[in-house]
Write an enzyme that holds these catalytic residues in place. Structure first.
Site, mmCIF file in Angstrom:
data_model
loop_
_atom_site.group_PDB
_atom_site.id
_atom_site.type_symbol
_atom_site.label_atom_id
_atom_site.label_comp_id
_atom_site.label_asym_id
_atom_site.label_seq_id
_atom_site.Cartn_x
_atom_site.Cartn_y
_atom_site.Cartn_z
ATOM 1 N N HIS A 176 0.856 -1.188 0.000
ATOM 2 C CA HIS A 176 0.000 0.000 0.000
ATOM 3 C C HIS A 176 0.893 1.239 0.000
ATOM 4 O O HIS A 176 1.852 1.330 0.766
ATOM 5 C CB HIS A 176 -0.896 0.005 1.240
ATOM 6 N N HIS A 222 1.808 11.173 -2.328
ATOM 7 C CA HIS A 222 0.567 10.986 -1.591
ATOM 8 C C HIS A 222 -0.164 12.324 -1.595
ATOM 9 O O HIS A 222 0.269 13.268 -0.932
ATOM 10 C CB HIS A 222 0.873 10.526 -0.168
#
Length: 496
Positions: A176, A222
């Site tokens: 992830h 991110h």
């Protein structure tokens, strides 16, 4: 210029503050020190044999370890009693020099046997979970037959599962936010964590794609955080170089796409030029069933939301926001989130709070998706947006395979109605409030057949260790065949 005097009457000493021993270390110390304040060489020897699995260790070996610990931690070691305190014992266990990782597969099997046999006595759910492990029958057999060590050792060395079933019949070693070096909010993005994960056998790599500052190229970062970006092309080249260093079986790249059609076309060009013949291209727009891992050796698969669904999802999301501006809880502190708000985040690809949103921030939602046909043709595993009721969204669609993503909280709700879907991929990812890159318990997902349990590989802790141990099986190839009891389903896709 004035003169100054300094008082030298006092000195100040600084002591390094060490982390306190965790409860399991304290429990082990109390058990083998027999309730005393110190552990002798004989007691340490018993610990090495019983817990560490070092059957060949002697008392003299324990005495040598004890002396090394004391010399390292205490300057006046020769004047101290030759015994370990709790802090000395804790230091020894976590010292890479004094207690290095197990590199002998037989020692590893010894430790594994002890751990599993203890876990089996915890509760029924734990026992039920352990049945999924491919070497579980041999663990039972080892109780009275140590000669089975050699059999279970083989399971760690060779690929021995049937690798000719469809891809969705396997648990897959999944990462992830694979590009993050640390926490989810402010760490650097890099290709180094990706390389490390691939070398450990991870088969699913996740990349978040965003336009760079000048909007003419693609970065990996991110979104909506302080993470420093890394160029997409650098990540792709590193994946190509290291994809099959630990396993010959296929690597899946899941893309969270926040790009314009123009940049999507650029990504398609980069992916095609970088991977070339390594890239798996589906023969039709919609696969009816996935190929087998055996047929996909040394192949790269792309998984993301098709452009058309991506744009439709963004349009629907904008409409929802117009109805209720309070749906966006990203701006609130984690402590302000209520349990109901956490449970309502069942849409893995559109939640602002969980930051795993394949649907958000399209820059030109009104543009026709046909402008990026090359990008769409690369998608081997289409991602799907969960809309409406969760139970309906999890139903198998005839002659169509796809990937659905759920947060760890949504999985708990889904397990009520979700059986064992053999055609679709179910991907579970950490909730968005795990800012420190911690992980969750993977057993729930495995018990309900979820193929991709996405973990923060840069994290730390028991959940990650369990994940790493699970995928040591089957030769460490990154694919573990689902057990039979998860494959036997009735007409209603429920466990038989």
């Amino acid at each position: 210029m004035g003169t100054y005097r300094m008082c030298g009457c006092f000195t100040r000493k600084f002591k390094i503050i060490e982390a306190a021993p965790p409860p399991d270390v304290i429990a082990a110390f109390e058990k083998y020190a027999e309730g005393g304040p110190q552990m002798t060489a004989e007691q340490l020897h018993r610990f090495l044999v019983d817990v560490q699995g070092q059957g060949g260790a002697k008392v003299s070996d324990a005495e040598e370890i004890l002396l090394q610990v004391l010399q390292k931690r205490h300057h006046m070691a020769k004047f101290r009693k030759h015994a370990l305190t709790l802090d000395d014992f804790h230091h020894y266990l976590f010292s890479a020099d004094l207690n290095p990782p197990i590199d002998n597969k037989w020692d590893l099997v010894s430790v594994l046997r002890i751990i599993l046999l203890e876990l089996m006595e915890v509760n029924f759910d734990t026992y039920h979970t352990l049945q999924m492990l491919p070497f579980f029958p041999l663990v039972l057999a080892m109780k009275d037959a140590p000669e089975n060590y050699i059999k279970i050792g083989f399971l760690f060395e060779e690929v021995h599962h049937d690798m000719t079933a469809p891809l969705s019949h396997y648990f897959i070693y999944t990462g992830h936010n694979s590009y993050l070096t640390g926490n989810q909010l402010s760490s650097d993005c890099s290709d180094v964590p990706i390389i490390k994960a691939l070398k450990r056998g991870v088969r699913v790599v996740e990349l978040d794609l965003w336009p760079n500052s000048t909007k003419d190229d693609v970065d990996v970062l991110h979104g909506r955080t302080l993470t420093a970006p890394v160029e997409l092309i650098k990540c792709l080249k590193s994946i190509k170089e290291h994809a099959f260093s630990a396993s010959e079986y296929p690597v899946v790249i899941t893309l969270e796409d926040h790009l314009t059609p123009k940049l999507q076309a650029k990504v398609a060009q980069m992916v095609t030029q970088t991977f070339g013949k390594m890239l798996f291209r589906p023969e039709s727009e919609c696969l009816k069933e996935f190929p087998a891992p055996e047929d996909l050796k040394y192949k790269i698969l792309i998984s993301t939301k098709p452009p058309k669904e991506y744009l439709e999802a963004q349009t629907n999301k904008d409409k929802e926001k117009e109805k209720d501006s309070d749906d966006d809880v990203w701006g609130k502190e984690p402590t302000e989130l209520t349990a109901e708000q956490e449970d309502e985040k069942t849409d893995s690809d559109a939640s602002d709070n969980n930051q795993d949103d394949e649907d958000s921030d399209a820059f030109e939602p009104e543009v026709d998706s046909s402008r990026a046909p090359g990008y769409k043709s690369l998608i081997a595993i289409p991602g799907g947006k969960i809309t409406g009721r969760l139970k309906e969204a999890l139903k198998v669609e005839p002659d169509k395979v796809r990937r659905l993503s759920l947060s760890e909280q949504a999985l708990e709700k889904a397990t009520v109605s979700y059986g064992t879907d053999l055609k679709n991929f179910l991907r579970i990812y950490p909730k968005g409030t795990r800012f420190n890159s911690s992980n969750y318990k993977p057993q729930i997902g495995w018990m309900h057949g979820a193929q991709m349990i996405a973990f923060n590989m840069q994290g730390y802790g028991r959940s990650l260790w369990l994940m790493q141990g699970m995928f040591r099986a089957n030769g460490g190839c990154g694919y573990v065949k689902k057990p039979d009891f998860l494959m036997n389903v009735d007409a209603n896709s429920e466990r038989a």
